[in-house]
Enzyme design. Structure first.
Site, PDB file in Angstrom:
ATOM      1  N   ASP A  14       0.852  -1.202   0.000  1.00 33.01           N
ATOM      2  CA  ASP A  14       0.000   0.000   0.000  1.00 33.01           C
ATOM      3  C   ASP A  14       0.884   1.247   0.000  1.00 33.01           C
ATOM      4  O   ASP A  14       0.569   2.263  -0.646  1.00 33.01           O
ATOM      5  CB  ASP A  14      -0.916  -0.010   1.243  1.00 33.01           C
ATOM      6  N   HIS A  17       2.000   3.164  -3.256  1.00 31.05           N
ATOM      7  CA  HIS A  17       1.230   4.280  -3.842  1.00 31.05           C
ATOM      8  C   HIS A  17       1.819   5.621  -3.413  1.00 31.05           C
ATOM      9  O   HIS A  17       1.913   6.560  -4.194  1.00 31.05           O
ATOM     10  CB  HIS A  17      -0.228   4.254  -3.351  1.00 31.05           C
ATOM     11  N   HIS A 194      -9.195  -3.470   6.904  1.00 30.72           N
ATOM     12  CA  HIS A 194      -8.092  -2.659   6.360  1.00 30.72           C
ATOM     13  C   HIS A 194      -8.554  -1.210   6.348  1.00 30.72           C
ATOM     14  O   HIS A 194      -9.581  -0.894   5.744  1.00 30.72           O
ATOM     15  CB  HIS A 194      -7.788  -3.172   4.942  1.00 30.72           C
ATOM     16  N   HIS A 196      -7.896   3.201   6.122  1.00 34.87           N
ATOM     17  CA  HIS A 196      -7.090   4.355   5.675  1.00 34.87           C
ATOM     18  C   HIS A 196      -7.409   5.527   6.588  1.00 34.87           C
ATOM     19  O   HIS A 196      -8.550   5.686   7.041  1.00 34.87           O
ATOM     20  CB  HIS A 196      -7.356   4.681   4.199  1.00 34.87           C
ATOM     21  N   TYR A 285     -11.172   6.495  -3.588  1.00 36.25           N
ATOM     22  CA  TYR A 285     -10.072   5.532  -3.495  1.00 36.25           C
ATOM     23  C   TYR A 285      -8.765   6.242  -3.110  1.00 36.25           C
ATOM     24  O   TYR A 285      -8.323   7.161  -3.818  1.00 36.25           O
ATOM     25  CB  TYR A 285      -9.952   4.960  -4.898  1.00 36.25           C
TER      26      TYR A 285
HETATM   27  C1  LIG Z   1      -5.354  -1.618  -4.819  1.00 40.76           C
HETATM   28  C2  LIG Z   1      -5.693  -0.939  -3.522  1.00 40.76           C
HETATM   29  O1  LIG Z   1      -4.670  -0.041  -3.184  1.00 40.76           O
HETATM   30  C3  LIG Z   1      -5.967  -1.967  -2.438  1.00 40.76           C
HETATM   31  C4  LIG Z   1      -6.111  -1.334  -1.113  1.00 40.76           C
HETATM   32  O2  LIG Z   1      -5.197  -1.332  -0.300  1.00 40.76           O
HETATM   33  C5  LIG Z   1      -7.341  -0.617  -0.783  1.00 40.76           C
HETATM   34  O3  LIG Z   1      -8.333  -0.728  -1.522  1.00 40.76           O
HETATM   35  O4  LIG Z   1      -7.337   0.089   0.236  1.00 40.76           O
HETATM   36 MN   LIG Z   2      -5.300   0.295   1.104  1.00 41.62          MN
END
Ligand SMILES: C[C@H](O)CC(=O)C(=O)O
Ligand SMILES: [Mn+2]
Length: 343
Positions: A14, A17, A194, A196, A285
């Site tokens: 991750d 990115h 998971h 963020h 996202y």
């Molecule tokens: C492809 C994405 O980065 C997967 C992920 O870590 C998320 O959806 O959060």
């Molecule tokens: Mn992620």
């Protein structure tokens, strides 16, 4: 080693990115070795968008991800290397290669309403003898009954664990609780979460998930993940220790590697900026952040406006090309307004 909660460290995937997929072999070797010595059980290594992600659409990797996987496997004595795969971006061919190189866990990720495209990849991962996780991304975008059905599909394909993935960092703690509780009531396999940190809720949401019975959670050391990053692993280990929940991870070693290895390699400290906050606020996202900032610069726009518009259009992972399209359209509209004012 008793672990009530199993943490998967995702900074080497991750976090890719956040550094535009520029990991070097030396960085991965040093970080994976230190994580292994801290007794982290799973370390995810792949392009940020999973196996096969290196492309113009998602961003080119500086180093071949298979070289990074091989490096991580070679330096770990106890930790298992995990890989992420988004069906369509990665294929069974890449999964086989990762398994050949020693990856032991496959996390098969789909948009929250599209679990059906994971059947083949989950089956292939199981055949390869890998522990297999279904990863339902952008979980804030689907009603709970849909999420439950999608998780049941992944379970029926053979997944060992299903994750609720808050890709946009948009979920509030009560929404995490509702989702994890619903999955715990309707599937017979482990549930993961998971997070963020775009709304500064990654830790609160992870604890909410654990309170509802999630036994697998993700963290990224020094918050090195997309957007404002994930739940900060070393902090999570400390908090869970205070709660009397064993993770098996050595807190001091985790702190040291965060401070001495990861912090110095960051182009800038991971923090919640106005743009990453907008990701959580608009439900976008997290990995769109750098793409939107680049488009904003190219077209003379505010990245927040682009992100808000992407959220309004409900753009999802895999539609990265829409970022430039939307920015170009907004720039054209801006010019049309100026021209109108000059007439
Ligand atoms: C492809 C994405 O980065 C997967 C992920 O870590 C998320 O959806 O959060
Ligand atoms: Mn992620």
């Amino acid at each position: 080693m008793k672990r009530a909660i199993t943490i998967t460290e995702v900074a080497l995937r991750d976090g890719s990115h956040a550094i535009a997929h520029q990991y070097t072999t030396e960085q991965v070797a040093a970080i994976a070795k230190a994580l292994d010595e801290a007794n982290v059980p799973y370390i995810e290594v792949s392009h940020g968008d999973g196996l096969g992600g290196s492309s113009l659409q998602y961003g080119l990797s500086r180093t071949d991800e298979f070289e990074l996987i091989e490096t991580a496997v070679a330096v770990c004595r106890q930790a298992k290397i995990a890989v992420l795969l988004l069906p369509g971006i990665g294929t069974v061919k890449e999964l086989k290669q990762a398994a050949r190189l020693g990856a032991k866990m496959a996390r098969i990720a789909t948009h929250v309403t599209e679990a059906d495209i994971s059947a083949q990849h989950i089956a292939a991962a199981k055949e390869l003898g890998m522990e297999t996780v279904g990863f339902l991304m952008m979980a804030h975008m689907a009603p709970i009954d849909v999420l439950v059905h999608q998780a049941q599909l992944m379970e029926s394909y053979g997944a060992d664990v299903v994750y609720v993935v808050d890709s946009a960092g948009a979920l509030l703690p009560y929404e995490v609780k509702e989702r994890v509780r619903a999955l715990k009531e309707s599937i017979g396999i482990e549930v993961g979460f998971h997070a963020h940190n775009n709304l500064s809720l990654a830790m609160a949401n992870t604890l909410a998930a654990i309170e509802e019975g999630a036994t697998r959670v993700d963290g990224s050391v020094r918050c090195l993940g997309a957007g404002a990053g994930n739940t900060q692993t070393e902090v999570l280990v400390a908090v869970l220790d205070r709660m009397g929940i064993p993770t098996g991870i050595d807190l001091y070693k985790m702190m040291d590697l965060a401070e001495q290895l990861v912090a110095p390699m960051l182009p800038k400290a991971q923090e919640i900026t106005r743009d990453s906050l907008t990701l959580g606020y608009a439900g976008v996202y997290s990995s769109f952040l750098l793409h939107a900032q680049r488009a904003a610069q190219t077209f003379g726009l505010d990245a927040r406006d682009i992100l808000i518009e992407l959220g309004r259009r409900k753009v999802v992972g895999g539609q990265e090309d829409m970022i430039v399209d939307v920015a170009a359209e907004m720039a054209r509209q801006k010019v049309a307004v100026w021209e109108g004012e000059w007439k």
